[in-house]
Scaffold this active site. Structure first.
Site, mmCIF file in Angstrom:
data_model
loop_
_atom_site.group_PDB
_atom_site.id
_atom_site.type_symbol
_atom_site.label_atom_id
_atom_site.label_comp_id
_atom_site.label_asym_id
_atom_site.label_seq_id
_atom_site.Cartn_x
_atom_site.Cartn_y
_atom_site.Cartn_z
ATOM 1 N N SER A 30 1.040 -1.180 0.207
ATOM 2 C CA SER A 30 -0.375 0.739 0.107
ATOM 3 C C SER A 30 1.080 1.464 0.369
ATOM 4 O O SER A 30 0.335 2.133 -0.479
ATOM 5 C CB SER A 30 -0.839 0.293 1.500
ATOM 6 O OG SER A 30 0.105 0.026 2.036
ATOM 7 N N HIS A 71 9.567 2.866 9.267
ATOM 8 C CA HIS A 71 9.376 1.886 10.154
ATOM 9 C C HIS A 71 7.751 2.412 11.161
ATOM 10 O O HIS A 71 7.661 3.873 11.335
ATOM 11 C CB HIS A 71 10.310 2.136 11.520
ATOM 12 C CG HIS A 71 10.528 0.946 12.409
ATOM 13 N ND1 HIS A 71 10.622 -0.592 11.874
ATOM 14 C CD2 HIS A 71 10.068 0.977 13.045
ATOM 15 C CE1 HIS A 71 10.886 -1.140 12.511
ATOM 16 N NE2 HIS A 71 10.275 -0.856 14.069
ATOM 17 N N ASP A 107 17.380 -0.602 11.706
ATOM 18 C CA ASP A 107 16.445 0.313 11.704
ATOM 19 C C ASP A 107 17.380 1.331 12.768
ATOM 20 O O ASP A 107 16.738 1.868 13.814
ATOM 21 C CB ASP A 107 14.934 -0.446 12.781
ATOM 22 C CG ASP A 107 14.585 -1.493 12.381
ATOM 23 O OD1 ASP A 107 14.014 -0.714 10.993
ATOM 24 O OD2 ASP A 107 13.747 -1.715 12.957
HETATM 25 C C1 GAR Z 1 4.698 -0.541 7.277
HETATM 26 O O1 GAR Z 1 3.581 -0.803 8.494
HETATM 27 C C2 GAR Z 1 5.874 -0.524 7.608
HETATM 28 O O2 GAR Z 1 5.906 0.558 7.934
HETATM 29 C C3 GAR Z 1 6.198 -1.736 7.277
HETATM 30 O O3 GAR Z 1 5.546 -2.388 6.863
HETATM 31 C C4 GAR Z 1 4.424 -1.931 6.299
HETATM 32 C C5 GAR Z 1 3.931 -2.579 4.994
HETATM 33 O O4 GAR Z 1 2.553 -2.194 4.402
HETATM 34 N N1 GAR Z 1 8.142 -1.534 7.452
HETATM 35 C C6 GAR Z 1 8.461 -2.166 8.554
HETATM 36 O O5 GAR Z 1 7.792 -3.578 8.932
HETATM 37 C C7 GAR Z 1 9.955 -2.498 8.180
HETATM 38 N N2 GAR Z 1 10.936 -2.444 9.560
HETATM 39 P P1 GAR Z 1 2.529 -1.781 2.875
HETATM 40 O O6 GAR Z 1 2.894 -3.634 2.767
HETATM 41 O O7 GAR Z 1 0.871 -2.157 2.993
HETATM 42 O O8 GAR Z 1 3.367 -0.724 2.338
#
Ligand code: GAR
Length: 194
Positions: free
Chosen positions: A16, A107, A148
Site C-alpha cells: 500500500s 518503520h 532500524d
Molecule cells: C508498513 O507499515 C511499514 O511501515 C512496515 O511494513 C508495512 C508495510 O505495509 N515496515 C516495516 O515493518 C519495516 N521494518 P504495506 O505493504 O501496505 O506498505
C-alpha cells in the site's frame, strides 16, 4: 532539478505504501518512480504495480544478499535513490556503500523503540499493545548497516485507545504513513540535491 531523479521502491508484501508513492509522484517533474523490487513472488505489490503500469521485478533472498544483480539493475536504470516501503530484508552492505545517504526506510513505530531484527509489520503493533503503550507512530530514517538504526528524518505520533487492537493500530499507522511518507521523500531528495 534539471533531470528527474529516479527512485527504486522496494516492498515485500501488500504494497500500500508503494502504491501511494507511485500515485504521489505520477505527475512530478523532479522524481520518477522507475520500478518496484520485491523479494516475495506472491506479494500483493505486483498487482498494484501492474494496475499502475510500473515495472515490478522479483529477486530472491540470495539476490538481495549478494547484491550483484540488483546493483547491475540499479545502475542500468540510473537509480539515484532507494525507497524501502514495507521491505523486510536487511539491505546488504554493498548496496548501502553505493547508496549511502540515499536509502530511506519507513518503520511502523517510534524508533529507537520497537526496532531491530524481527520487529516489522504486525509484530511491532502486537508488541506495542502488549506493553500497554499510550502512543505509537512512524519513523522515517536513513538506512545504515544496522536494522532500524540510521539517522532519523521524520517521526509522527498517534494515540493508542484503551481498546486498541494490533489491527486497528496498523490501520492508524498506515494512515500516518500514507499521509507523510511521499512528502518526506520529496523534501529529502530535493534538499539532498540542492
Ligand atoms: C508498513 O507499515 C511499514 O511501515 C512496515 O511494513 C508495512 C508495510 O505495509 N515496515 C516495516 O515493518 C519495516 N521494518 P504495506 O505493504 O501496505 O506498505
Amino acid at each position: 532539478m534539471v533531470k528527474p531523479r529516479n527512485i527504486s521502491v522496494w516492498a515485500s508484501g501488500n504494497g500500500s505504501n508503494a502504491e501511494n508513492i507511485i500515485h504521489f509522484f505520477a505527475n512530478s517533474k523532479d522524481i520518477n518512480v522507475d520500478h518496484i523490487l520485491c523479494n516475495k513472488k506472491e506479494a500483493g505489490v505486483f498487482q498494484r504495480a501492474e494496475k499502475l503500469n510500473v515495472p515490478a521485478h522479483y529477486f530472491n533472498f540470495n539476490d538481495f544478499r549478494e547484491s550483484k544483480s540488483i546493483l547491475n539493475l540499479l545502475k542500468a536504470k540510473s537509480i539515484h535513490y532507494i525507497i524501502l516501503a514495507g521491505f523486510l530484508l536487511k539491505v546488504s552492505s554493498e548496496i548501502i556503500q553505493q547508496y549511502r545517504g540515499r536509502i530511506l526506510n519507513i518503520h511502523p513505530a517510534l524508533l529507537p523503540a520497537y526496532g531491530g531484527k524481527g520487529m516489522y509489520g504486525m509484530n511491532v503493533h502486537k508488541a506495542v499493545i502488549a506493553d500497554k503503550m499510550k502512543h505509537s507512530g512512524i519513523s522515517i530514517h536513513l538506512v545504515d548497516e544496522e536494522y532500524d538504526h540510521g539517522k532519523l528524518i521524520f517521526q509522527s505520533i498517534c494515540d493508542i485507545d484503551q481498546n486498541e487492537t494490533p489491527e486497528s493500530l496498523a490501520e492508524k499507522i498506515h494512515h500516518l504513513e500514507h499521509t507523510n511518507y511521499p512528502e518526506v521523500i520529496e523534501n529529502y531528495i530535493l534538499s539532498f540535491e540542492n
